[in-house]
Design an enzyme around this catalytic site. Structure first.
Site, PDB file in Angstrom:
ATOM      1  N   GLU A  14      80.617 -76.840  56.702  1.00 26.50           N
ATOM      2  CA  GLU A  14      81.747 -77.117  55.820  1.00 26.50           C
ATOM      3  C   GLU A  14      82.399 -78.414  56.279  1.00 26.50           C
ATOM      4  OE1 GLU A  14      84.346 -73.696  55.409  1.00 26.50           O
ATOM      5  OE2 GLU A  14      82.603 -72.419  55.139  1.00 26.50           O
ATOM      6  N   ALA A  72      86.291 -79.873  74.056  1.00 30.81           N
ATOM      7  CA  ALA A  72      87.119 -78.710  74.403  1.00 30.81           C
ATOM      8  C   ALA A  72      88.232 -78.609  73.360  1.00 30.81           C
ATOM      9  CB  ALA A  72      87.711 -78.916  75.789  1.00 30.81           C
ATOM     10  N   CYS A 130      81.481 -68.518  60.101  1.00 29.03           N
ATOM     11  CA  CYS A 130      80.113 -68.325  60.588  1.00 29.03           C
ATOM     12  C   CYS A 130      80.009 -67.996  62.077  1.00 29.03           C
ATOM     13  CB  CYS A 130      79.275 -69.561  60.278  1.00 29.03           C
ATOM     14  SG  CYS A 130      79.011 -69.763  58.513  1.00 29.03           S
ATOM     15  N   GLY A 169      86.031 -71.202  65.293  1.00 26.43           N
ATOM     16  CA  GLY A 169      86.490 -70.266  64.266  1.00 26.43           C
ATOM     17  C   GLY A 169      85.601 -70.426  63.051  1.00 26.43           C
TER      18      GLY A 169
HETATM   19  P1  NAD Z   1      81.730 -66.911  50.265  1.00 28.61           P
HETATM   20  O1  NAD Z   1      82.517 -65.690  50.538  1.00 28.61           O
HETATM   21  O2  NAD Z   1      82.411 -68.229  50.170  1.00 28.61           O
HETATM   22  O3  NAD Z   1      80.876 -66.720  48.913  1.00 28.61           O
HETATM   23  C1  NAD Z   1      80.222 -65.552  48.554  1.00 28.61           C
HETATM   24  C2  NAD Z   1      80.375 -65.352  47.052  1.00 28.61           C
HETATM   25  O4  NAD Z   1      79.583 -64.224  46.640  1.00 28.61           O
HETATM   26  C3  NAD Z   1      81.805 -65.053  46.601  1.00 28.61           C
HETATM   27  O5  NAD Z   1      82.202 -65.989  45.619  1.00 28.61           O
HETATM   28  C4  NAD Z   1      81.739 -63.630  46.022  1.00 28.61           C
HETATM   29  O6  NAD Z   1      82.621 -63.422  44.950  1.00 28.61           O
HETATM   30  C5  NAD Z   1      80.285 -63.575  45.576  1.00 28.61           C
HETATM   31  N1  NAD Z   1      79.764 -62.231  45.380  1.00 28.61           N
HETATM   32  C6  NAD Z   1      79.999 -61.103  46.077  1.00 28.61           C
HETATM   33  N2  NAD Z   1      79.284 -60.091  45.582  1.00 28.61           N
HETATM   34  C7  NAD Z   1      78.591 -60.573  44.531  1.00 28.61           C
HETATM   35  C8  NAD Z   1      77.678 -60.005  43.603  1.00 28.61           C
HETATM   36  N3  NAD Z   1      77.352 -58.722  43.648  1.00 28.61           N
HETATM   37  N4  NAD Z   1      77.161 -60.795  42.651  1.00 28.61           N
HETATM   38  C9  NAD Z   1      77.498 -62.114  42.566  1.00 28.61           C
HETATM   39  N5  NAD Z   1      78.348 -62.699  43.426  1.00 28.61           N
HETATM   40  C10 NAD Z   1      78.893 -61.941  44.391  1.00 28.61           C
HETATM   41  O7  NAD Z   1      80.614 -66.960  51.404  1.00 28.61           O
HETATM   42  P2  NAD Z   1      79.844 -68.256  51.969  1.00 28.61           P
HETATM   43  O8  NAD Z   1      80.677 -68.927  52.989  1.00 28.61           O
HETATM   44  O9  NAD Z   1      79.296 -69.029  50.844  1.00 28.61           O
HETATM   45  O10 NAD Z   1      78.643 -67.545  52.750  1.00 28.61           O
HETATM   46  C11 NAD Z   1      77.570 -66.924  52.097  1.00 28.61           C
HETATM   47  C12 NAD Z   1      76.473 -66.642  53.120  1.00 28.61           C
HETATM   48  O11 NAD Z   1      75.999 -67.890  53.648  1.00 28.61           O
HETATM   49  C13 NAD Z   1      76.940 -65.835  54.326  1.00 28.61           C
HETATM   50  O12 NAD Z   1      75.888 -65.031  54.757  1.00 28.61           O
HETATM   51  C14 NAD Z   1      77.233 -66.901  55.360  1.00 28.61           C
HETATM   52  O13 NAD Z   1      77.120 -66.414  56.673  1.00 28.61           O
HETATM   53  C15 NAD Z   1      76.149 -67.913  55.070  1.00 28.61           C
HETATM   54  N6  NAD Z   1      76.458 -69.290  55.486  1.00 28.61           N
HETATM   55  C16 NAD Z   1      77.709 -69.806  55.304  1.00 28.61           C
HETATM   56  C17 NAD Z   1      77.965 -71.121  55.670  1.00 28.61           C
HETATM   57  C18 NAD Z   1      79.336 -71.720  55.504  1.00 28.61           C
HETATM   58  O14 NAD Z   1      79.568 -72.785  56.071  1.00 28.61           O
HETATM   59  N7  NAD Z   1      80.233 -71.111  54.758  1.00 28.61           N
HETATM   60  C19 NAD Z   1      76.947 -71.911  56.215  1.00 28.61           C
HETATM   61  C20 NAD Z   1      75.668 -71.368  56.353  1.00 28.61           C
HETATM   62  C21 NAD Z   1      75.442 -70.049  55.988  1.00 28.61           C
END
Ligand code: NAD
Length: 440
Positions: free
Chosen positions: A153, A253, A261, A258
């Site tokens: 992010e 440091a 992830c 946080g």
């Molecule tokens: P997020 O919470 O921002 O997005 C998830 C979305 O899924 C939400 O908008 C939610 O409303 C939607 N959702 C929930 N249930 C649903 C369903 N049944 N049908 C359709 N949509 C549904 O989460 P994120 O930060 O995008 O993370 C998603 C995954 O990617 C996680 O496993 C996370 O660990 C991984 N990830 C995140 C990042 C990051 O920087 N945020 C980086 C790499 C991997």
């Protein structure tokens, strides 16, 4: 190619937009109707540098569409991405109910061959579970691929468009060809698409995040020792990082890691180890160090003001878990504010992008004042606390700070300022790993 992205959060929205940018037809789906309505009306739901331009261009060219209807999204898609939440369950393991729930639904919907790609961060063995969940109802052939996402992010668009590497876990030649074609435009400069089995791909993501978290906790402990022995962690970092076996990155440091992830992924890997009767000793310590580090600045404040902070007002600069995002999930600022509130203090906070998120999370709090600028936040405060290293906080006139604050204390959780400049202006400056304090 036609793609569906299920889950339109940070990962889903950035991936969907970036896939559209290279000419694919992408339909993003989410169960959150408000989110989809906002996106349909051309408004972004997250702050991410560079995303707005790509988002607008691809909507205009009708390559990027949004819906709440899962069936509509996947009907014509050749590739279906799962970008769903995998939050920690009560025991620390990843909660797979979103991923497996959607997998079951997909089984009922798909009518021709699909490549179903897991982009969510999921424990080893999940691809097999997703496959079983789909197979329960599916009347057609399909392949499940593990394709963990490594975007960060704050620089997510750049990371996605020019990835260091793409990891793809699959044992199917048919799916491999589809994935090669999809990622080809993103790796034209020779960055690799690394193919492996599904389990190794799933483990790669956890291993990478846990290693980075380990570096952070390690440096935080070095910083804490630096304070005790009178060394400066910034010099130590530069000296260490110049060794090309070590490298400069992830050696800062601060107030602990946080975000959505690292905390959950470290915890989930430790849990996987436990389930396999293996004690991952390093990871347990990494988490313990991080919890303590989040509130190390409160200890510094209390070393000055004492345990009871009733009647004190603290300015907080930076709420997002890191710069260039509005994400406050598991942000150190939250642990810090909550500690300050517990001790009776009030907080006046400012962040360049996360104010609306802070308002949403802490709508009920009467001991939090949301400020419109960094200047408003410091006015009359009993100390300034810096939590996020936004560029806008990097330059400050110490004399101005001294005049604005009620009492000239700066607790800098990101080591942004020159301790000597601060102390010459008469500011009591607490930093991380740079000696106990530089008194004016
Ligand atoms: P997020 O919470 O921002 O997005 C998830 C979305 O899924 C939400 O908008 C939610 O409303 C939607 N959702 C929930 N249930 C649903 C369903 N049944 N049908 C359709 N949509 C549904 O989460 P994120 O930060 O995008 O993370 C998603 C995954 O990617 C996680 O496993 C996370 O660990 C991984 N990830 C995140 C990042 C990051 O920087 N945020 C980086 C790499 C991997």
């Amino acid at each position: 190619m036609k793609l569906a992205v299920i889950g339109t959060g940070y990962v889903g929205l950035v991936s969907g937009t970036c896939f559209a940018e290279t000419g694919n037809q992408v339909m993003c789906v989410d169960i959150d109707e408000n989110k989809i309505n906002r996106l349909k009306s051309g408004k972004l739901t997250i702050y991410e540098p560079g995303l707005q331009v790509l988002f607008e261009r691809n909507i205009k060219q009708e390559r990027l569409l949004f819906t709440t209807d899962l069936e509509e999204a996947v009907k014509d898609a050749q590739i279906i991405f799962l970008a769903l939440p995998t939050p920690p369950g009560e025991d620390g393991s990843a909660d797979l109910s979103y991923v497996l729930g959607v997998a079951e639904q997909l089984g009922k919907i798909i009518t021709d061959y699909k490549v179903i790609v897991d982009k969510s961060t999921v424990p080893v063995g999940t691809a097999e579970r997703v496959e079983a969940a789909i197979a329960k109802n599916a009347k057609t052939e399909f392949d499940v691929v593990s394709n963990p996402e490594f975007l960060r992010e704050g620089v997510a668009v750049d990371d996605f468009m020019k990835p260091d590497r793409v990891v793809v876990g699959t044992s199917s030649d048919r799916a491999k060809k589809v994935m090669e074609k999809l990622y080809n435009p993103y790796v034209r400069q020779g960055n690799p698409v690394i193919f492996m089995d599904e389990r190794s791909a799933e483990m790669t993501k956890y291993a990478a995040n846990s290693y980075l978290a380990t570096r952070i906790s390690f440096m935080n402990e070095i910083a804490n020792i630096c304070e005790l022995v009178g060394a400066n962690v910034d010099f130590v970092r530069k000296g260490m990082g110049s060794d090309n076996r070590i490298g400069q990155r992830f050696l800062f440091a601060g107030v602990g890691y946080g975000g959505s992830c690292f905390p959950k992924d470290v915890q989930a890997l430790e849990r996987t180890a436990n389930e396999n009767k293996y004690e991952f000793k390093i990871l347990s310590s990494v988490m313990k160090v991080n919890e303590l580090q989040k509130v190390v600045m409160v200890d510094k404040i209390k070393s000055f003001y004492g345990e009871d902070l009733t009647g004190k007002h603290f300015a907080m600069w930076g709420l997002a878990f890191k710069p260039n995002t509005d994400d406050m999930r598991d942000a150190p600022s939250r642990a810090l504010m909550e500690e300050l509130w517990k001790s009776g203090a009030k907080v006046q906070a400012y962040d360049p992008e996360a104010m609306h998120e802070c308002e949403r999370i802490y709508a009920e709090r009467t001991d939090l004042r949301l400020c419109r600028s960094r200047e408003e936040a410091v006015e009359g405060a009993d100390a300034l606390v810096i939590c996020t290293e936004w560029k806008t906080f990097r330059t400050v006139e110490p004399e101005w700070l001294k005049q604005s604050l009620n009492y000239p204390i700066v607790v800098d959780g990101r080591n942004l300022y020159d301790p000597l400049a601060m102390s010459s202006a008469g500011i009591i400056y607490y930093a991380i790993g740079r000696g106990l304090k530089f008194a004016g």
